[in-house]
Each structure stands twice: as structure tokens, then as C-alpha cells.
Design a protein around this motif. Structure first.
Motif, mmCIF file in Angstrom:
data_model
loop_
_atom_site.group_PDB
_atom_site.id
_atom_site.type_symbol
_atom_site.label_atom_id
_atom_site.label_comp_id
_atom_site.label_asym_id
_atom_site.label_seq_id
_atom_site.Cartn_x
_atom_site.Cartn_y
_atom_site.Cartn_z
ATOM 1 N N ASP B 54 42.525 51.637 26.432
ATOM 2 C CA ASP B 54 41.860 52.949 26.490
ATOM 3 C C ASP B 54 40.577 52.888 27.331
ATOM 4 O O ASP B 54 39.620 52.187 26.952
ATOM 5 N N PRO B 55 40.506 53.628 28.441
ATOM 6 C CA PRO B 55 39.301 53.581 29.291
ATOM 7 C C PRO B 55 38.083 54.258 28.663
ATOM 8 O O PRO B 55 36.983 54.133 29.198
ATOM 9 N N ARG B 56 38.286 54.930 27.552
ATOM 10 C CA ARG B 56 37.106 55.484 26.869
ATOM 11 C C ARG B 56 36.195 54.375 26.344
ATOM 12 O O ARG B 56 35.032 54.643 26.028
ATOM 13 N N LEU B 57 36.738 53.168 26.284
ATOM 14 C CA LEU B 57 35.905 52.049 25.836
ATOM 15 C C LEU B 57 35.121 51.466 27.016
ATOM 16 O O LEU B 57 35.092 50.252 27.247
ATOM 17 N N SER B 58 34.486 52.342 27.792
ATOM 18 C CA SER B 58 33.635 51.861 28.889
ATOM 19 C C SER B 58 32.628 52.942 29.232
ATOM 20 O O SER B 58 32.816 54.123 28.914
ATOM 21 N N TYR B 63 37.442 52.330 32.680
ATOM 22 C CA TYR B 63 37.635 50.896 32.572
ATOM 23 C C TYR B 63 38.029 50.566 31.132
ATOM 24 O O TYR B 63 37.557 51.204 30.195
ATOM 25 N N SER B 64 38.867 49.600 31.002
ATOM 26 C CA SER B 64 39.278 49.204 29.644
ATOM 27 C C SER B 64 39.354 47.689 29.594
ATOM 28 O O SER B 64 39.177 46.999 30.613
ATOM 29 N N CYS B 65 39.667 47.155 28.430
ATOM 30 C CA CYS B 65 39.892 45.706 28.321
ATOM 31 C C CYS B 65 40.964 45.280 29.324
ATOM 32 O O CYS B 65 40.885 44.207 29.934
ATOM 33 N N ALA B 66 41.968 46.152 29.472
ATOM 34 C CA ALA B 66 43.103 45.823 30.335
ATOM 35 C C ALA B 66 42.744 45.825 31.809
ATOM 36 O O ALA B 66 43.540 45.363 32.633
ATOM 37 N N SER B 67 41.568 46.308 32.156
ATOM 38 C CA SER B 67 41.185 46.283 33.569
ATOM 39 C C SER B 67 40.983 44.849 34.045
ATOM 40 O O SER B 67 41.310 44.515 35.182
ATOM 41 N N CYS B 68 40.431 44.020 33.200
ATOM 42 C CA CYS B 68 40.270 42.601 33.529
ATOM 43 C C CYS B 68 41.417 41.755 32.975
ATOM 44 O O CYS B 68 41.571 40.600 33.367
ATOM 45 N N LEU B 83 35.046 41.807 37.624
ATOM 46 C CA LEU B 83 34.099 42.896 37.880
ATOM 47 C C LEU B 83 33.887 43.695 36.614
ATOM 48 O O LEU B 83 34.828 43.927 35.847
ATOM 49 N N GLY B 84 32.650 44.140 36.400
ATOM 50 C CA GLY B 84 32.365 45.020 35.280
ATOM 51 C C GLY B 84 32.691 46.464 35.630
ATOM 52 O O GLY B 84 33.037 46.797 36.781
ATOM 53 N N ALA B 85 32.546 47.323 34.639
ATOM 54 C CA ALA B 85 32.920 48.733 34.814
ATOM 55 C C ALA B 85 32.112 49.419 35.911
ATOM 56 O O ALA B 85 32.596 50.335 36.583
ATOM 57 N N THR B 86 30.877 48.985 36.095
ATOM 58 C CA THR B 86 30.037 49.622 37.117
ATOM 59 C C THR B 86 30.077 48.882 38.442
ATOM 60 O O THR B 86 29.301 49.175 39.359
ATOM 61 N N GLY B 87 30.956 47.896 38.551
ATOM 62 C CA GLY B 87 31.108 47.173 39.803
ATOM 63 C C GLY B 87 30.317 45.896 39.882
ATOM 64 O O GLY B 87 30.374 45.203 40.908
ATOM 65 N N GLU B 345 49.057 53.789 30.895
ATOM 66 C CA GLU B 345 47.746 53.265 31.244
ATOM 67 C C GLU B 345 47.273 53.856 32.562
ATOM 68 O O GLU B 345 47.954 53.755 33.582
ATOM 69 N N PRO B 346 46.131 54.486 32.593
ATOM 70 C CA PRO B 346 45.620 54.996 33.859
ATOM 71 C C PRO B 346 45.162 53.864 34.761
ATOM 72 O O PRO B 346 44.796 52.800 34.287
ATOM 73 N N ALA B 347 45.210 54.116 36.057
ATOM 74 C CA ALA B 347 44.753 53.099 37.004
ATOM 75 C C ALA B 347 43.274 52.841 36.770
ATOM 76 O O ALA B 347 42.465 53.774 36.712
ATOM 77 N N ALA B 348 42.924 51.581 36.599
ATOM 78 C CA ALA B 348 41.531 51.229 36.305
ATOM 79 C C ALA B 348 40.789 50.911 37.590
ATOM 80 O O ALA B 348 41.292 50.195 38.445
ATOM 81 N N THR B 349 39.643 51.495 37.764
ATOM 82 C CA THR B 349 38.840 51.220 38.947
ATOM 83 C C THR B 349 37.429 50.889 38.523
ATOM 84 O O THR B 349 36.883 51.499 37.599
#
Lengths: 227, 353
Positions: B54-58, B63-68, B83-87, B345-349
Motif C-alpha cells: 500500500d503506497p499510503r504507507l509513505s 511508495y510502499s514496502c514493495a517499492s524496494c 532509494l527512499g520515497a523522496t528520492g 499494485e500501483p507503479a511505485a516511483t
């Protein structure tokens, strides 16, 4: 056979239930008795079981002596003694299992004694019962594998090995050793079986190689590599 | 610190007795260790799985846990440095979460934290650099999740009905609390168990034809004293010592591997073909490059670098490297990768905040 624990005073009982060893040895009995009372069927089953274990230990010893004896007469005598003792053990384990139907150790040894007497079908049924009462019971899995060998059911013995391998590599190795013995016997009498012995030989060798290579993946192997 | 302590002792008395959790374990895998205060349940695992993706957790909502920790990459991210959520660039390569339930400790260079629950606080709350960037946003997160009917039901099913928030809770709204979020994700992560590779089929299921001859030769090299990969990569997870329900086999395994003067974690090699780039700093793009590194360690040792004594000192021919790579490829578990795919899952950026 697995190590058995000495038994004392099988005639009187405490109210607290004694435990028995996981490996299928003798069941411990109380050392000191505060009161005398009637034995329950479970108590009698344990007593019969312990009698059976004593017979099995003597029988195993006689069988080993028979195998080692050079003199034909002595060999034959020891073999007969072993058979008689396995017969007495079988009677004890049958009694134990009839008194306590839920004792997996009794069923396991019932299978063992039966197998030693060449009663493979009865042995397999007993092992199945032991495993139904105690799923994953490694001793029963190994003994059942040896019973499969006695019936020339090689694919079943191989499956028994794989079942053991993931949980108890020591007993899996013992079964693999029994398979090597079976193979040597069959090689000596090649006309006695239609099984492709070269295929079995290749399988045994590959399993031995895998076991040797992957020893570092086990709990003990890992601890040793990082000691 | 307070939150970490809370995670360790927070009462779960409001939840009813958990139903026995049925692990789906591959052959040869023992039941993992589970903290007494966070018992497994299917409801908790299901909830944790949803939270994990869930990207709400950023801080950015993207961004989510699954982004990394992407399932298709065996829960790593394909970058040299995460990379962190803010780059923001993080110090290390994202560790694959393969069989993380068996890890004694977590992270590349430290022997702490020792539980998934404690470790998770770092990506969630770290500010230097920002990872998920949730510090200070915990109340908003709890409110948002509590307002979602599915989540509200999921938390109630996993943890029981709401009660008073325990002291030190960063947030609580209905059945949703921060500690519960952490615990649910940890429960899900404990189910990321991979043991269905061709290697496992060969060794544990007896499918002797499943490994090609080159992989079998590579396996012999891997476990040989001369090449010695298994000196470090021992254990059920090819990561050295592990911990299961029976306890740990030893201390967490770290080694000076020639990429750092400090000891670094021995990472799992399960699904390693999917987790490039490699090492704690992602310096090697391929497994061939990793093997070339280890093959020349004898030279480095001669220059006085204090390497782990378990490391190989032997060179490798080109054929041997190819065989080792074939073996490492056999540690890929395709079912593991596909099992955890999140279809919605939405594309995480990163850096979109």
C-alpha cells in the motif's frame, strides 16, 4: 535398535504418568511407590512394551552374533535364538498395542519384530499405524523403508528415504546403507529380481553424493561452518 | 526507542486466542521462529500483505514496502543502492526478503535489530535519509486506514476490536494502531518462504533429472573445500546461521568479503539470479562479476587485507564460473516470485512527492 532405558518396578504405579523416550526405547516407570492400586490397561501396555524391548535387545544381539559367527553350527544356533526372541518380542508388542491402541512406539516395534520374522505385510501395517498416530515418526519411516526393501519395493524405499532426508539425515543415511546391502544381496543373486540394479546403484550413489555435498545446509553443518 | 519497547511488550489481550497458523513449508524447511507477542494468523498475514503493497504507507503516497522489495525481483529492487520515497539514496543495496523469517538479525552491517518488527521502524520512520517518511504522519496514517472499511475489518479480524491505545502508541484510530500495522506486515514477511527451486526439487524431492549437468558440476564446486562457497553460504537459506522455532544455529553470519574492511552480512543466495546488482553496495552487476571478485581474493589477501578465513583462495576457470552460475540459477524459485505478485499494485516511483 535405539537405546533403551532400564526399567524398574513394573508392578506398582504412581498417579503421575511416566513419559517414554521418543526414540522408541523402554518407557520409564516410577522408582518409588506411595500406594498400591490396580494397574490400568495403559500401565499394562507399557509393561508389555518394556518386555518387548528387552526381547528385541536380546534378539538383536543374537542376530549380530549369528552374522559374525564363522562356525556354521554356532551361526545356525544364534539365528534360531534370535528368531525365538523376536517371536517373544512380537507377542509382547501385540499385547501392548491391544491394551493401548494409541501407543505409536508399540506399533513401531511390532513392525520391527514382524519384519525381523519375515512378516513384511504385518510389519508395513504396523508402521502405517505408528505413523498415523505420530506423523513424521522418523524411526517408523526408516523401519518401513527397510520393510519395503524386504519386499523388493524399491521405489517405495526410495520415497521413504526422501521422506526421511528432509527431517532426519542420520536415519536417512541408515536407510541408504540398508539399500546398499539390499543391492549387494541382489547382485549376488541377479536372477532373483527383474529390477534394474544398475539404475538402483546409480540412484544410491547420487543420493550419497547429494548428502555429502549438502551437509553444510543442515543445522549441525551450519553451526560447524560458523564455529 | 519508546516505540521499539512498546512493540516488545504491547498487550494483545483484546485479541482472542489466535487460531493455529498452518505454515506452508517446503520439504526440509523448519517452522520459523515467531515472537510470542506477535503470533501468526491468516487474518494478520492477509492484512500485512495488503499493507506491504500500500503506497499510503509513505510520505508521498506513491511508495510502499514493495517499492524496494519487489516480488518479481525476489523482494529486492534492482538498484545498486536503494532509494527512499523522496528520492534520497540509501546507504545500502536493498536486501532481498527471501526467507527473511529465518534471519537472526537484519541489515547489511549491524547485528541489530533482531526482529522484523523492530527493523521495520527504520524504513518507516528514518529521516536521515528518508525512506518511507512516516515520522510525524502516523496519526494521519492510522486515520486513513481506519476510514477504509476493508482495512477496519481487516484490523478487527487480525487483532480484535479496538480498545484504549497503549501508552507510547504513535497513533490509534478504531482497530488501527501503529504497532498493529508493524505487526501485520512482519507476519506477512514471515510467509515469504522460498523452497521450490530446481535445487530443492533435486535435493529434497529426488528429481534427479531436474538439474542440468552443468548445474550439478557447479553444485559440486560450490560445496567443495577448494572453491568453498558453502563455507559462508551454509544453512537452509544459503546465508550462514539461521533461526527457527528451535532457536538459532549460532550468531548471525557476517564476513569481510573483500568489498569492505568491515564485516558485512552473508546474504541469502536463494533466488540470487533475480536480485542483481550484488553486494552490500551493489557494485557488481552480474554473478559472473561476483565470481571474478572472489577468484582474485588471493591477490588481495596477499596485499594484507584481512579477509574471512572461509573465503575461497582458489582461482576459477571460465568453465567453472559458468558452472557455478548454472548452479546459482538453479536456486531460483519461480513459484515464489509469482505467488506474491500484487495484481493491483500501483507503479511505485521515487521522488514524486
Amino acid at each position: 535398535m535405539r537405546t533403551a532405558v532400564p526399567v524398574s518396578c513394573a508392578c506398582l504405579l504412581l498417579t503421575a504418568l511416566p513419559a517414554w523416550s521418543n526414540g522408541g526405547g523402554s518407557m520409564s516407570m516410577p522408582q518409588r511407590m506411595p500406594e498400591v492400586r490396580q494397574q490400568s490397561p495403559a500401565d499394562l501396555a507399557r509393561s508389555a512394551y518394556n518386555d518387548g524391548v528387552r526381547y528385541v535387545k536380546k534378539a538383536d544381539k543374537a542376530q549380530a552374533a549369528s552374522l559374525e559367527a564363522k562356525d556354521p553350527g554356532k551361526k545356525d544356533k544364534q539365528a534360531k535364538e534370535a528368531q525365538e526372541l523376536y517371536g517373544k518380542a512380537l507377542d509382547s508388542f501385540r499385547q501392548a498395542a491391544s491394551l493401548d491402541f494409541t501407543m505409536p512406539e508399540a506399533w513401531n516395534y511390532l513392525g520391527y519384530s514382524s519384519r525381523k520374522l519375515g512378516k513384511y505385510d504385518e510389519a508395513l501395517a504396523a508402521y502405517e499405524k505408528a505413523l498415523s498416530l505420530k506423523p513424521g515418526y522418523a524411526d517408523a519411516l526408516e523401519y518401513r523403508g527397510e520393510a519395503f526393501l524386504g519386499l523388493n519395493r524399491i521405489s517405495d524405499a526410495q520415497q521413504a528415504y526422501l521422506d526421511l532426508y528432509s527431517g532426519d539425515r542420520g536415519l536417512a543415511g541408515k536407510l541408504l546403507g540398508a539399500m546398499k546391502g539390499w543391492l549387494a544381496t541382489q547382485r549376488a543373486n541377479p536372477a532373483s529380481t527383474a529390477i534394474n540394479l544398475d539404475d538402483v546403484d546409480k540412484w544410491i550413489q547420487e543420493r550419497a553424493q547429494i548428502a555429502g555435498q549438502t551437509a553444510s545446509l543442515t543445522r549441525a553443518g551450519t553451526a560447524a561452518s560458523w564455529r | 526507542m519508546l516505540l521499539a519497547a512498546l512493540l516488545a511488550v504491547a498487550a494483545t489481550a483484546r485479541a482472542g486466542p489466535p487460531a493455529a497458523y498452518a505454515w506452508q513449508l517446503p520439504r526440509g524447511f523448519p517452522p520459523p521462529a515467531v515472537p510470542a507477542d506477535n503470533p501468526m494468523s491468516q487474518a494478520k498475514v492477509d492484512l500485512g500483505r495488503r499493507l506491504f503493497f500500500d503506497p499510503r504507507l509513505s510520505v508521498t503516497g506513491r511508495y510502499s514496502c514493495a517499492s524496494c522489495h519487489q516480488p518479481a525481483r525476489a523482494f529486492s529492487d534492482g538498484r545498486a543502492l536503494a532509494l527512499g520515497a523522496t528520492g534520497a539514496t540509501l546507504p545500502h543495496n536493498a536486501l532481498a526478503l527471501v526467507n527473511v523469517a529465518y534471519s537472526i538479525s537484519l541489515g547489511w552491517t549491524r547485528r541489530e535489530p533482531r526482529t522484523l518488527e523492530a527493523q521495520m521502524l527504520e524504513p518507516m520512520l528514518n529521516e536521515h535519509p528518508v525512506e518511507l517518511g512516516l515520522r510525524g504522519r502516523e496519526p494521519a496514517l492510522c486515520q486513513a486506514l481506519a476510514a477504509d472499511q476493508d482495512y477496519a475489518a481487516g484490523f478487527a479480524a487480525a487483532f480484535g476490536e479496538p480498545g484504549e491505545a497503549a501508552a507510547g502508541e504513535p497513533c490509534a484510530a478504531g482497530a488501527v494502531t501503529f504497532v498493529r500495522i508493524v505487526r501485520a506486515i512482519a507476519a506477512f514477511e514471515r510467509t515469504l518462504i522460498s523452497g521450490g527451486s530446481a535445487f530443492d526439487r533435486y535435493v529434497f524431492r529426488g528429481e534427479h533429472d531436474v538439474l542440468p549437468a552443468s548445474a550439478k558440476r557447479g553444485m559440486a564446486l560450490f560445496f567443495s573445500p577448494r572453491v568453498g562457497c558453502s563455507g559462508c553460504h551454509s544453512g537452509i537459506n544459503f546465508a550462514g546461521n539461521w533461526r527457527d522455532a528451535k532457536g538459532a544455529t549460532g550468531a548471525a553470519s557476517f564476513a569481510v568479503d573483500g568489498t569492505s574492511v568491515r564485516p558485512v552480512r552473508v546474504p541469502t543466495l536463494r533466488n540470487v539470479a533475480l536480485t542483481a546488482p550484488y553486494m552490500h553496495d551493489g557494485r557488481f552487476a552480474t554473478l559472473e562479476a561476483v565470481l571474478a571478485h572472489y577468484a582474485q581474493l588471493g591477490t588481495q589477501a596477499a596485499r594484507g587485507m584481512s579477509l574471512d578465513p572461509r573465503l575461497p583462495r582458489a582461482g576459477l576457470t571460465a568453465d567453472e564460473r559458468a558452472e557455478l552460475v548454472a548452479f546459482l540459477d538453479s536456486l531460483t524459485d519461480p513459484a515464489f516470485v509469482s505467488r506474491f505478485a500484487a495484481p493491483d499494485e500501483p507503479a511505485a516511483t521515487a521522488g514524486g512527492g
